[in-house]
Design a protein around this motif. Structure first.
Motif, PDB file in Angstrom:
ATOM      1  N   UNK A  49       0.997  -1.040   0.067  1.00  0.00           N
ATOM      2  CA  UNK A  49       0.074   0.034   0.113  1.00  0.00           C
ATOM      3  C   UNK A  49       0.923   1.185  -0.104  1.00  0.00           C
ATOM      4  N   UNK A  50       0.489   2.185  -0.973  1.00  0.00           N
ATOM      5  CA  UNK A  50       1.136   3.474  -0.993  1.00  0.00           C
ATOM      6  C   UNK A  50       0.155   4.640  -0.691  1.00  0.00           C
ATOM      7  N   UNK A  51       0.309   5.441   0.027  1.00  0.00           N
ATOM      8  CA  UNK A  51      -0.726   6.485   0.340  1.00  0.00           C
ATOM      9  C   UNK A  51      -0.090   7.861   0.851  1.00  0.00           C
ATOM     10  N   UNK A  52      -0.667   8.916   0.529  1.00  0.00           N
ATOM     11  CA  UNK A  52      -0.009  10.245   0.798  1.00  0.00           C
ATOM     12  C   UNK A  52      -0.524  10.703   2.245  1.00  0.00           C
ATOM     13  N   UNK A  53      -1.333   9.902   3.130  1.00  0.00           N
ATOM     14  CA  UNK A  53      -1.736  10.442   4.330  1.00  0.00           C
ATOM     15  C   UNK A  53      -1.149   9.243   5.302  1.00  0.00           C
ATOM     16  N   UNK A  54      -0.086   9.937   6.161  1.00  0.00           N
ATOM     17  CA  UNK A  54       0.644   9.008   6.971  1.00  0.00           C
ATOM     18  C   UNK A  54      -0.060   8.341   8.180  1.00  0.00           C
ATOM     19  N   UNK A  55      -0.960   8.981   8.692  1.00  0.00           N
ATOM     20  CA  UNK A  55      -1.743   8.522   9.564  1.00  0.00           C
ATOM     21  C   UNK A  55      -2.739   7.143   9.044  1.00  0.00           C
ATOM     22  N   UNK A  56      -3.045   7.346   7.909  1.00  0.00           N
ATOM     23  CA  UNK A  56      -3.783   6.047   7.319  1.00  0.00           C
ATOM     24  C   UNK A  56      -2.700   4.880   6.934  1.00  0.00           C
ATOM     25  N   UNK A  57      -1.671   5.172   6.709  1.00  0.00           N
ATOM     26  CA  UNK A  57      -0.590   4.126   6.512  1.00  0.00           C
ATOM     27  C   UNK A  57      -0.221   3.637   7.803  1.00  0.00           C
ATOM     28  N   UNK A  58       0.096   4.230   8.905  1.00  0.00           N
ATOM     29  CA  UNK A  58       0.051   3.628  10.288  1.00  0.00           C
ATOM     30  C   UNK A  58      -1.063   2.881  10.713  1.00  0.00           C
ATOM     31  N   UNK A  59      -2.136   3.348  10.418  1.00  0.00           N
ATOM     32  CA  UNK A  59      -3.318   2.222  10.952  1.00  0.00           C
ATOM     33  C   UNK A  59      -3.162   1.082  10.143  1.00  0.00           C
ATOM     34  N   UNK A  60      -3.018   1.166   8.895  1.00  0.00           N
ATOM     35  CA  UNK A  60      -3.015  -0.255   8.119  1.00  0.00           C
ATOM     36  C   UNK A  60      -1.820  -1.106   8.649  1.00  0.00           C
ATOM     37  N   UNK A  61      -0.580  -0.452   8.899  1.00  0.00           N
ATOM     38  CA  UNK A  61       0.365  -1.175   9.493  1.00  0.00           C
ATOM     39  C   UNK A  61       0.148  -1.818  10.687  1.00  0.00           C
ATOM     40  N   UNK A  62      -0.701  -1.119  11.487  1.00  0.00           N
ATOM     41  CA  UNK A  62      -0.997  -1.604  12.783  1.00  0.00           C
ATOM     42  C   UNK A  62      -2.094  -2.819  12.797  1.00  0.00           C
ATOM     43  N   UNK A  63      -3.001  -2.614  11.749  1.00  0.00           N
ATOM     44  CA  UNK A  63      -4.043  -3.734  11.390  1.00  0.00           C
ATOM     45  C   UNK A  63      -3.723  -4.797  10.573  1.00  0.00           C
ATOM     46  N   UNK A  64      -2.441  -4.640   9.739  1.00  0.00           N
ATOM     47  CA  UNK A  64      -2.099  -5.763   8.942  1.00  0.00           C
ATOM     48  C   UNK A  64      -0.668  -5.612   8.934  1.00  0.00           C
ATOM     49  N   UNK A  65      -0.083  -6.128  10.114  1.00  0.00           N
ATOM     50  CA  UNK A  65       1.428  -5.995  10.239  1.00  0.00           C
ATOM     51  C   UNK A  65       2.410  -6.709   9.163  1.00  0.00           C
ATOM     52  N   UNK A  66       1.761  -7.749   8.450  1.00  0.00           N
ATOM     53  CA  UNK A  66       2.625  -8.275   7.689  1.00  0.00           C
ATOM     54  C   UNK A  66       2.303  -7.946   6.182  1.00  0.00           C
ATOM     55  N   UNK A  67       1.718  -6.718   5.912  1.00  0.00           N
ATOM     56  CA  UNK A  67       1.313  -6.072   4.697  1.00  0.00           C
ATOM     57  C   UNK A  67       2.646  -5.035   4.577  1.00  0.00           C
ATOM     58  N   UNK A  68       2.654  -4.603   3.214  1.00  0.00           N
ATOM     59  CA  UNK A  68       3.888  -3.464   3.187  1.00  0.00           C
ATOM     60  C   UNK A  68       3.237  -2.248   2.976  1.00  0.00           C
ATOM     61  N   UNK A  69       3.835  -1.516   3.913  1.00  0.00           N
ATOM     62  CA  UNK A  69       3.134  -0.026   4.003  1.00  0.00           C
ATOM     63  C   UNK A  69       4.027   1.042   3.942  1.00  0.00           C
ATOM     64  N   UNK A  70       3.668   2.027   2.741  1.00  0.00           N
ATOM     65  CA  UNK A  70       4.627   3.119   2.531  1.00  0.00           C
ATOM     66  C   UNK A  70       3.829   4.339   2.460  1.00  0.00           C
TER      67      UNK A  70
END
Length: 143
Positions: A49-70
């Motif tokens: 996942x690539x997104x311009x909203x850093x808070x959204x990326x952090x939420x994704x990383x928290x909920x799906x830690x095995x994903x790749x968040x940028x």
């Protein structure tokens, strides 16, 4: 943040029977809306996942830690007004079977959309990969 059946939408468009082995890049993926669809067959470890909203990326990383968040600190008038106009896409060091962009370019110029898709997204596809870009009018966006 709202949820809607994003994965189901692309599954229908691409008519792909087995997504569990595909490498997916969700360009503008917010907090992993794609993965949050209850019918999603994509394994988080196969999801970027690539997104311009850093808070959204952090939420994704928290909920799906095995994903790749940028976080992509690219300027956007609405979602990242302090971002960099010339920010290149992060080097993800992989090629993708599918790249999706769900209504991302609704908030950019046509020129930026064409340049981003042609020069930055399509070159990241595998030989038989697919890039799907949707443009939803504001009245069709979920609330």
């Amino acid at each position: 943040m709202d949820q809607w059946p994003c994965w189901s939408y692309f599954h229908r468009i691409l008519d792909s029977p087995a997504w569990d082995h595909l490498r997916i890049l969700d360009f503008g993926g917010n907090w992993g809306t794609f993965l949050r669809d209850p019918r999603c067959e994509v394994r988080p470890e196969q999801y970027w996942c690539i997104d311009i909203v850093s808070h959204a990326v952090e939420l994704g990383r928290r909920d799906f830690p095995t994903g790749h968040w940028h976080h992509y600190d690219r300027w956007n008038q609405r979602y990242n007004p302090s971002g960099n106009h010339d920010e290149p896409l992060p080097d993800l060091q992989t090629q993708f079977d599918i790249i999706v962009a769900y209504s991302v370019f609704t908030h950019t110029s046509r020129r930026e959309m064409i340049q981003t898709v042609r020069e930055e997204l399509v070159p990241r596809l595998t030989t038989d990969g697919k890039c799907v870009v949707t443009l939803l009018t504001p009245d069709r966006l979920p609330h």
